[in-house]
Design a protein around this motif. Structure first.
Motif, PDB file in Angstrom:
ATOM      1  N   ARG A 403     -58.944  35.751  85.611  1.00  0.00           N
ATOM      2  CA  ARG A 403     -59.456  36.296  86.870  1.00  0.00           C
ATOM      3  C   ARG A 403     -59.436  35.228  87.972  1.00  0.00           C
ATOM      4  NH1 ARG A 403     -63.285  38.805  83.402  1.00  0.00           N
ATOM      5  NH2 ARG A 403     -64.893  37.292  83.992  1.00  0.00           N
ATOM      6  N   ALA A 404     -59.694  33.976  87.580  1.00  0.00           N
ATOM      7  CA  ALA A 404     -59.638  32.884  88.560  1.00  0.00           C
ATOM      8  C   ALA A 404     -58.218  32.702  89.092  1.00  0.00           C
ATOM      9  CB  ALA A 404     -60.133  31.584  87.936  1.00  0.00           C
ATOM     10  N   TYR A 405     -57.239  32.868  88.220  1.00  0.00           N
ATOM     11  CA  TYR A 405     -55.847  32.729  88.660  1.00  0.00           C
ATOM     12  C   TYR A 405     -55.451  33.856  89.613  1.00  0.00           C
ATOM     13  CZ  TYR A 405     -54.478  28.750  85.782  1.00  0.00           C
ATOM     14  OH  TYR A 405     -54.332  27.492  85.263  1.00  0.00           O
ATOM     15  N   ILE A 406     -55.942  35.053  89.358  1.00  0.00           N
ATOM     16  CA  ILE A 406     -55.639  36.167  90.262  1.00  0.00           C
ATOM     17  C   ILE A 406     -56.268  35.909  91.637  1.00  0.00           C
ATOM     18  CG2 ILE A 406     -56.069  38.615  90.693  1.00  0.00           C
ATOM     19  CD1 ILE A 406     -55.759  39.087  87.693  1.00  0.00           C
ATOM     20  N   ALA A 407     -57.493  35.408  91.647  1.00  0.00           N
ATOM     21  CA  ALA A 407     -58.143  35.061  92.921  1.00  0.00           C
ATOM     22  C   ALA A 407     -57.387  33.936  93.621  1.00  0.00           C
ATOM     23  CB  ALA A 407     -59.597  34.662  92.667  1.00  0.00           C
ATOM     24  N   PHE A 408     -56.885  32.985  92.817  1.00  0.00           N
ATOM     25  CA  PHE A 408     -56.101  31.880  93.367  1.00  0.00           C
ATOM     26  C   PHE A 408     -54.846  32.400  94.053  1.00  0.00           C
ATOM     27  CE2 PHE A 408     -52.317  29.312  92.520  1.00  0.00           C
ATOM     28  CZ  PHE A 408     -52.596  28.176  93.253  1.00  0.00           C
ATOM     29  N   ARG A 409     -54.137  33.332  93.391  1.00  0.00           N
ATOM     30  CA  ARG A 409     -52.910  33.881  93.969  1.00  0.00           C
ATOM     31  C   ARG A 409     -53.195  34.571  95.299  1.00  0.00           C
ATOM     32  NH1 ARG A 409     -49.045  38.485  91.120  1.00  0.00           N
ATOM     33  NH2 ARG A 409     -47.549  38.675  92.836  1.00  0.00           N
ATOM     34  N   SER A 410     -54.280  35.326  95.370  1.00  0.00           N
ATOM     35  CA  SER A 410     -54.632  35.997  96.627  1.00  0.00           C
ATOM     36  C   SER A 410     -54.913  34.982  97.723  1.00  0.00           C
ATOM     37  CB  SER A 410     -55.841  36.900  96.415  1.00  0.00           C
ATOM     38  OG  SER A 410     -55.556  37.927  95.493  1.00  0.00           O
ATOM     39  N   ALA A 411     -55.612  33.894  97.372  1.00  0.00           N
ATOM     40  CA  ALA A 411     -55.928  32.867  98.365  1.00  0.00           C
ATOM     41  C   ALA A 411     -54.667  32.174  98.859  1.00  0.00           C
ATOM     42  CB  ALA A 411     -56.899  31.854  97.766  1.00  0.00           C
ATOM     43  N   VAL A 412     -53.735  31.900  97.950  1.00  0.00           N
ATOM     44  CA  VAL A 412     -52.493  31.239  98.346  1.00  0.00           C
ATOM     45  C   VAL A 412     -51.706  32.125  99.307  1.00  0.00           C
ATOM     46  CG1 VAL A 412     -50.224  30.507  97.505  1.00  0.00           C
ATOM     47  CG2 VAL A 412     -52.283  29.764  96.321  1.00  0.00           C
ATOM     48  N   GLU A 413     -51.573  33.405  98.969  1.00  0.00           N
ATOM     49  CA  GLU A 413     -50.776  34.293  99.809  1.00  0.00           C
ATOM     50  C   GLU A 413     -51.441  34.564 101.146  1.00  0.00           C
ATOM     51  OE1 GLU A 413     -48.248  36.826  96.478  1.00  0.00           O
ATOM     52  OE2 GLU A 413     -49.927  37.779  97.511  1.00  0.00           O
ATOM     53  N   GLU A 414     -52.748  34.750 101.160  1.00  0.00           N
ATOM     54  CA  GLU A 414     -53.430  35.143 102.387  1.00  0.00           C
ATOM     55  C   GLU A 414     -53.735  33.970 103.308  1.00  0.00           C
ATOM     56  OE1 GLU A 414     -56.866  37.247 101.118  1.00  0.00           O
ATOM     57  OE2 GLU A 414     -55.726  38.841 100.100  1.00  0.00           O
ATOM     58  N   LYS A 415     -53.903  32.767 102.749  1.00  0.00           N
ATOM     59  CA  LYS A 415     -54.300  31.621 103.580  1.00  0.00           C
ATOM     60  C   LYS A 415     -53.222  30.556 103.694  1.00  0.00           C
ATOM     61  CE  LYS A 415     -59.248  32.226 102.651  1.00  0.00           C
ATOM     62  NZ  LYS A 415     -60.485  31.591 102.137  1.00  0.00           N
ATOM     63  N   LEU A 416     -52.632  30.159 102.549  1.00  0.00           N
ATOM     64  CA  LEU A 416     -51.635  29.087 102.593  1.00  0.00           C
ATOM     65  C   LEU A 416     -50.292  29.592 103.112  1.00  0.00           C
ATOM     66  CD1 LEU A 416     -50.674  26.206 101.994  1.00  0.00           C
ATOM     67  CD2 LEU A 416     -50.224  26.926  99.636  1.00  0.00           C
ATOM     68  N   LEU A 417     -49.786  30.671 102.523  1.00  0.00           N
ATOM     69  CA  LEU A 417     -48.460  31.154 102.888  1.00  0.00           C
ATOM     70  C   LEU A 417     -48.454  31.959 104.180  1.00  0.00           C
ATOM     71  CD1 LEU A 417     -47.094  32.279  99.393  1.00  0.00           C
ATOM     72  CD2 LEU A 417     -47.048  30.019 100.460  1.00  0.00           C
ATOM     73  N   ASN A 418     -49.479  32.734 104.417  1.00  0.00           N
ATOM     74  CA  ASN A 418     -49.515  33.633 105.572  1.00  0.00           C
ATOM     75  C   ASN A 418     -49.920  32.876 106.835  1.00  0.00           C
ATOM     76  OD1 ASN A 418     -49.309  36.162 106.813  1.00  0.00           O
ATOM     77  ND2 ASN A 418     -51.496  36.561 106.580  1.00  0.00           N
ATOM     78  N   GLN A 419     -49.105  32.981 107.877  1.00  0.00           N
ATOM     79  CA  GLN A 419     -49.453  32.357 109.147  1.00  0.00           C
ATOM     80  C   GLN A 419     -48.763  33.093 110.283  1.00  0.00           C
ATOM     81  OE1 GLN A 419     -47.239  28.459 108.047  1.00  0.00           O
ATOM     82  NE2 GLN A 419     -47.222  28.453 110.276  1.00  0.00           N
ATOM     83  N   GLY A 420     -49.162  32.772 111.499  1.00  0.00           N
ATOM     84  CA  GLY A 420     -48.615  33.452 112.664  1.00  0.00           C
ATOM     85  C   GLY A 420     -47.195  33.033 112.975  1.00  0.00           C
ATOM     86  N   VAL A 421     -46.461  33.901 113.662  1.00  0.00           N
ATOM     87  CA  VAL A 421     -45.057  33.620 113.967  1.00  0.00           C
ATOM     88  C   VAL A 421     -44.915  32.494 114.994  1.00  0.00           C
ATOM     89  CG1 VAL A 421     -44.301  35.948 113.388  1.00  0.00           C
ATOM     90  CG2 VAL A 421     -45.005  35.433 115.732  1.00  0.00           C
TER      91      VAL A 421
END
Length: 467
Positions: A403-421
């Protein structure tokens, strides 16, 4: 484009016109890839390239097409050499078409130095390994697939994904620490709406005199599409190796380029190879991609980011397949990630920068960079497995670590990878976001990072000191 030498002999023995091709007789001494001026009765001068020589006949492709031309009303003047262009800092800040002719209302680009668009062969002995990071300001690239000065790192995409947005963002934001940085953007086969978008997105860098724009539209001559990246690289090589600049060359879309090569090959009636592309497509692409790098005794460098779309997302298609053999990794964009409204939609587990260790780490970016990247990628792979398991048995049936890994994946995609154009992130900010995501995992799972780095960078009490 250089002006043809009007003192050369005119050939009037034009024997055939078919599509954009022209057959000229009595052409003894004419060489392959030679440039020519074409005088048409009652019309403006045109230009042509020699595609093939057979005996005393030469097959030429007319850049402006043969519409309105008729046998008997044409004369051809061969220059005795391949197409040359003026090179130098005069190109900076200019917006031109794919042949280097101005689109910005300014005068033609002139310079004291001219170079062939095919470039000069470089002795491999004088190449030196790429090193030092090119900071793009895009977290998905800087953190996990670092672009290195002198590298060739393509972007693999699919039609409908924001690869052009990503390419222009890279061109607008990239820099190297404290060095003279320039960008050459070569657009091939673009719609007029895309061209307007590129000019708008890169206006600030162009106005600052740091950018050269070469824009080939989809309705421009096919042969121009083949010349565009070569002209861009000739400009970049001079800026890098003679002017001492670090030059980033962004080329989009290489699939349009390859289709132009296929079209010219078909017009020449060559025997097609895989999917109709000519058998020399590999070597043709290599003549472009291998013009990057660093040279012994020269301060500057040429870094190439080609962008290509994979038909139907097929990575075994000849263009991405052959590109992968030549280049040093790839950044892969995913429709599934894009569907989750994440920009840029980089599939980090399919992406790779083979030269990342040459440009990242202690003394280059930050001492924890490589370990953090390795840990994030390993954790993302584990998170993918946990997500697949959750689809089968439900997340409630998973253990605490999964479950921690699933939360980690969401955090990576929503905060680390996702950014404004238009968002530029410093490397410190990018690595900070990576550490915030890693803090969601138990410390015992962070086995790829030293205890010293964990104590220093991991968020939480006592540097995240928890089991």
């Amino acid at each position: 484009m250089t002006v043809p030498n009007r003192n050369l002999v005119s050939h009037r023995d034009v024997r055939e016109l078919r599509g954009p091709l022209m057959v000229v007789g009595d052409a003894d001494g004419v060489g392959w890839d030679e440039f020519a001026g074409v005088d048409v009765e009652g019309g403006p001068e045109r230009h042509a390239l020699v595609l093939e020589v057979n005996g005393d006949q030469a097959l030429l492709q007319v850049l402006e097409g043969t519409d309105g031309m008729r046998l008997g009303g044409i004369s051809v003047r061969f220059q005795g050499r391949a197409l040359h262009i003026p090179v130098g800092p005069e190109w900076l800040g200019r917006v031109c078409n794919g042949r280097g002719e101005p689109l910005d209302g300014g005068p033609p680009v002139t310079a004291d130095t001219v170079e062939p668009v095919g470039g000069w062969p470089l002795n491999p002995v004088y190449r030196i390994p790429p090193k030092e990071a090119v900071i793009t300001g895009i977290s998905a690239i800087d953190a996990l697939t670092t672009l290195v000065r002198g590298q060739k790192l393509p972007i693999f995409s699919v039609a409908g994904l924001p690869h052009l947005t990503l390419a222009t963002q890279i061109a607008a934001q990239s820099r190297t620490g404290g060095r003279n940085f320039r960008v050459v953007f070569a657009a091939m086969g673009m719609t007029h709406a895309d061209i307007a978008y590129i000019r708008d997105r890169l206006e600030e860098r162009s106005a600052a005199g740091e950018l050269v724009l070469l824009l080939n539209a989809a309705d421009d001559p096919v042969i121009e599409r083949i010349l565009t990246p070569r002209i861009a690289l000739s400009i970049a090589e001079h800026l890098a190796y003679e002017e001492g600049s670090d030059v980033l060359v962004v080329m989009s879309d290489m699939t349009s380029y390859a289709e132009a090569v296929r079209e010219v090959s078909a017009a020449r009636k060559e025997i097609p190879a895989r999917r109709g592309y000519p058998g020399y497509l590999y070597s043709d692409l290599a003549t472009l991609y291998e013009r990057c790098g660093r040279v012994q005794g020269r301060e500057g460098s040429v870094t190439i980011v080609p962008v290509l779309t994979m038909p139907s997302g097929d990575m075994t298609h000849p263009v991405p397949d052959l590109t992968g053999y030549i280049t040093e990794g790839q950044i892969v964009l995913s429709p599934d990630i894009s569907a989750r409204d994440i920009y840029p939609p980089v599939d980090v587990l399919s992406s790779l920068s083979r030269l990342m260790r040459s440009g990242a780490g202690k003394g280059r970016t930050r001492e924890d960079h490589l370990d953090v990247a390795a840990q994030v990628l390993a954790a993302m792979a584990r998170a993918r497995q946990a997500s697949e398991l959750a689809e089968l048995v439900g997340e409630d049936a998973l253990g605490e670590a999964d479950r921690a890994y699933i939360a980690f994946r969401s955090a990576v995609e929503e905060k680390l990878l996702n950014q404004g154009v238009d968002e530029y992130r410093s490397l410190e900010r990018t690595l900070g976001l990576a550490w915030e995501a890693l803090a969601l995992l138990p410390r015992r799972e962070l086995s790829m990072i030293s205890n010293e780095s964990l104590d220093r960078y991991l968020p939480g009490p006592l540097g995240g000191a928890r089991l």
